[in-house]
Design a protein around this motif. Structure first.
Motif, PDB file in Angstrom:
ATOM      1  N   SER A  32      49.224  44.728  47.032  1.00 45.65           N
ATOM      2  CA  SER A  32      49.582  43.329  47.066  1.00 45.65           C
ATOM      3  C   SER A  32      50.964  43.420  46.130  1.00 45.65           C
ATOM      4  O   SER A  32      50.979  44.210  45.401  1.00 45.65           O
ATOM      5  N   ASN A  33      51.507  42.316  46.402  1.00 46.53           N
ATOM      6  CA  ASN A  33      52.854  41.900  45.406  1.00 46.53           C
ATOM      7  C   ASN A  33      53.898  42.974  45.736  1.00 46.53           C
ATOM      8  O   ASN A  33      54.579  43.341  44.973  1.00 46.53           O
ATOM      9  N   ASN A  34      53.965  43.452  46.830  1.00 41.62           N
ATOM     10  CA  ASN A  34      55.080  44.718  47.201  1.00 41.62           C
ATOM     11  C   ASN A  34      54.734  45.829  46.570  1.00 41.62           C
ATOM     12  O   ASN A  34      55.554  46.592  46.064  1.00 41.62           O
ATOM     13  N   TYR A  35      53.432  46.193  46.179  1.00 41.72           N
ATOM     14  CA  TYR A  35      53.059  47.269  45.275  1.00 41.72           C
ATOM     15  C   TYR A  35      53.371  48.633  45.938  1.00 41.72           C
ATOM     16  O   TYR A  35      52.886  48.910  47.120  1.00 41.72           O
ATOM     17  N   PHE A  36      54.110  49.683  45.277  1.00 42.51           N
ATOM     18  CA  PHE A  36      54.477  50.892  46.240  1.00 42.51           C
ATOM     19  C   PHE A  36      54.159  51.850  45.074  1.00 42.51           C
ATOM     20  O   PHE A  36      54.620  51.805  44.060  1.00 42.51           O
ATOM     21  N   ASN A  37      53.642  53.179  45.266  1.00 46.98           N
ATOM     22  CA  ASN A  37      53.299  54.088  44.578  1.00 46.98           C
ATOM     23  C   ASN A  37      53.666  55.618  45.306  1.00 46.98           C
ATOM     24  O   ASN A  37      53.180  55.856  46.223  1.00 46.98           O
ATOM     25  N   LEU A  38      54.166  56.255  44.725  1.00 40.62           N
ATOM     26  CA  LEU A  38      54.451  57.817  45.079  1.00 40.62           C
ATOM     27  C   LEU A  38      54.469  58.692  44.147  1.00 40.62           C
ATOM     28  O   LEU A  38      54.940  58.688  43.059  1.00 40.62           O
ATOM     29  N   SER A  39      53.650  59.881  44.480  1.00 42.47           N
ATOM     30  CA  SER A  39      53.419  60.686  43.020  1.00 42.47           C
ATOM     31  C   SER A  39      53.113  62.279  43.827  1.00 42.47           C
ATOM     32  O   SER A  39      52.861  62.241  45.006  1.00 42.47           O
ATOM     33  N   ALA A  40      53.636  63.088  43.009  1.00 38.40           N
ATOM     34  CA  ALA A  40      53.719  64.413  43.297  1.00 38.40           C
ATOM     35  C   ALA A  40      53.201  65.457  42.026  1.00 38.40           C
ATOM     36  O   ALA A  40      53.522  64.946  40.798  1.00 38.40           O
ATOM     37  N   ALA A  41      52.469  66.430  42.114  1.00 39.07           N
ATOM     38  CA  ALA A  41      51.932  67.089  41.171  1.00 39.07           C
ATOM     39  C   ALA A  41      51.808  68.599  41.730  1.00 39.07           C
ATOM     40  O   ALA A  41      50.700  69.424  41.999  1.00 39.07           O
ATOM     41  N   PRO A  42      53.073  69.361  41.357  1.00 40.00           N
ATOM     42  CA  PRO A  42      53.010  70.784  41.774  1.00 40.00           C
ATOM     43  C   PRO A  42      52.470  71.577  40.810  1.00 40.00           C
ATOM     44  O   PRO A  42      52.508  71.137  39.583  1.00 40.00           O
ATOM     45  N   ARG A  43      51.852  72.917  40.991  1.00 39.27           N
ATOM     46  CA  ARG A  43      51.232  73.576  39.838  1.00 39.27           C
ATOM     47  C   ARG A  43      51.544  75.132  40.411  1.00 39.27           C
ATOM     48  O   ARG A  43      51.891  75.546  41.577  1.00 39.27           O
ATOM     49  N   VAL A  44      51.556  75.850  39.456  1.00 39.10           N
ATOM     50  CA  VAL A  44      51.699  77.284  39.534  1.00 39.10           C
ATOM     51  C   VAL A  44      50.463  78.278  38.730  1.00 39.10           C
ATOM     52  O   VAL A  44      50.633  77.631  37.503  1.00 39.10           O
ATOM     53  N   GLY A  45      49.856  78.929  39.348  1.00 33.84           N
ATOM     54  CA  GLY A  45      48.995  79.607  38.350  1.00 33.84           C
ATOM     55  C   GLY A  45      48.848  81.036  38.372  1.00 33.84           C
ATOM     56  O   GLY A  45      49.645  81.756  39.555  1.00 33.84           O
ATOM     57  N   TYR A  46      47.888  81.671  37.677  1.00 34.69           N
ATOM     58  CA  TYR A  46      47.641  83.409  37.840  1.00 34.69           C
ATOM     59  C   TYR A  46      46.231  83.582  37.618  1.00 34.69           C
ATOM     60  O   TYR A  46      45.599  83.008  36.642  1.00 34.69           O
ATOM     61  N   ARG A  47      45.679  84.382  38.375  1.00 33.83           N
ATOM     62  CA  ARG A  47      44.466  84.691  38.446  1.00 33.83           C
ATOM     63  C   ARG A  47      44.193  85.518  37.313  1.00 33.83           C
ATOM     64  O   ARG A  47      44.364  86.995  37.567  1.00 33.83           O
ATOM     65  N   LEU A  48      43.497  85.322  36.378  1.00 36.50           N
ATOM     66  CA  LEU A  48      43.164  86.022  35.250  1.00 36.50           C
ATOM     67  C   LEU A  48      41.912  87.198  35.638  1.00 36.50           C
ATOM     68  O   LEU A  48      42.197  88.352  35.235  1.00 36.50           O
ATOM     69  N   THR A  49      41.086  86.842  36.199  1.00 37.03           N
ATOM     70  CA  THR A  49      40.017  87.710  36.949  1.00 37.03           C
ATOM     71  C   THR A  49      39.739  86.849  38.118  1.00 37.03           C
ATOM     72  O   THR A  49      40.408  85.990  38.513  1.00 37.03           O
ATOM     73  N   ASN A  50      38.755  87.458  39.105  1.00 36.74           N
ATOM     74  CA  ASN A  50      38.401  86.884  40.239  1.00 36.74           C
ATOM     75  C   ASN A  50      38.043  85.266  40.350  1.00 36.74           C
ATOM     76  O   ASN A  50      38.093  84.608  41.081  1.00 36.74           O
ATOM     77  N   ASP A  51      37.561  85.240  39.137  1.00 36.20           N
ATOM     78  CA  ASP A  51      36.916  83.596  38.807  1.00 36.20           C
ATOM     79  C   ASP A  51      37.507  82.944  37.972  1.00 36.20           C
ATOM     80  O   ASP A  51      37.410  81.697  37.694  1.00 36.20           O
ATOM     81  N   LEU A  52      38.542  83.383  37.209  1.00 35.45           N
ATOM     82  CA  LEU A  52      39.265  82.559  36.181  1.00 35.45           C
ATOM     83  C   LEU A  52      40.846  82.555  36.374  1.00 35.45           C
ATOM     84  O   LEU A  52      41.517  83.661  36.683  1.00 35.45           O
ATOM     85  N   GLU A  53      41.199  81.241  36.406  1.00 34.87           N
ATOM     86  CA  GLU A  53      42.694  81.019  36.647  1.00 34.87           C
ATOM     87  C   GLU A  53      43.576  80.005  35.850  1.00 34.87           C
ATOM     88  O   GLU A  53      42.612  79.266  35.503  1.00 34.87           O
ATOM     89  N   GLY A  54      44.418  80.493  35.309  1.00 29.41           N
ATOM     90  CA  GLY A  54      45.083  79.785  34.329  1.00 29.41           C
ATOM     91  C   GLY A  54      46.557  79.458  34.945  1.00 29.41           C
ATOM     92  O   GLY A  54      47.131  80.110  35.706  1.00 29.41           O
TER      93      GLY A  54
END
Length: 175
Positions: free
Chosen positions: A44-66
């Protein structure tokens, strides 16, 4: 000002967050992951939102990513306009490809303008989100994530956000 940031926070926390992991299959030794998310909101009230969240990671092990996660959000209405940038590291631990535990640190830079009272401000806030959730396999290396995060640095009377609790929905490919 907190009341004006609430819709932004709810949009970001409720938006679908897509994460794409490239080369994470056992037969490929590439450990880099890439991804991101986008959000779009109207109100309402001409509300508008645009968002973006890019990421880059590295698998330290098969189960752990940073890695590193960024976020940007633009919102406007008849009463105000706001731009918010965030950046910081993340760490994900995957448990049997059924559950995940996550930690995300974000430093936010907020530019806010109240159109009714001709008021402008620039603010900074830090957030440390801790949480986890459930992962449902939907393909060979594709998963749907449903989770809940909590900002342990959130303080009721000094935060720009209305709550420290953040639900999330995500999609991961290549785990």
């Amino acid at each position: 000002m907190k009341k004006f940031i609430i819709p932004l926070f709810l949009l970001i926390s409720g938006s679908v967050f897509c994460q794409v992991a490239v080369g994470a299959s056992p037969e490929n030794n590439n450990r880099w992951t890439f991804g991101g998310g986008i959000g779009l909101g109207f109100g309402s009230n001409n509300y508008f939102n645009l968002s973006a969240a890019p990421r880059v990671g590295y698998r330290l092990t098969n189960d752990l990513e940073g890695g590193v996660l960024g976020s940007v959000s633009w919102q406007k209405s008849n009463a105000y306009s706001s731009t918010m940038f965030g950046a910081g590291p993340f760490l994900n631990y995957y448990i049997g490809r059924t559950f995940f535990v996550s930690a995300i640190y974000q430093h936010y830079f907020i530019n806010y303008k109240d159109k009714l009272y001709d008021f402008k401000t620039n603010e900074n806030e830090e957030a440390l989100y801790l949480g986890g959730g459930y992962m449902q396999r939907i393909g060979n290396n594709s998963y749907l994530q449903l989770g809940l995060m909590y900002n342990v640095l959130w303080k009721k009377n000094s935060s720009i956000f209305s709550s420290g609790l953040v639900p999330n929905i995500g999609f991961v490919v290549g785990l």
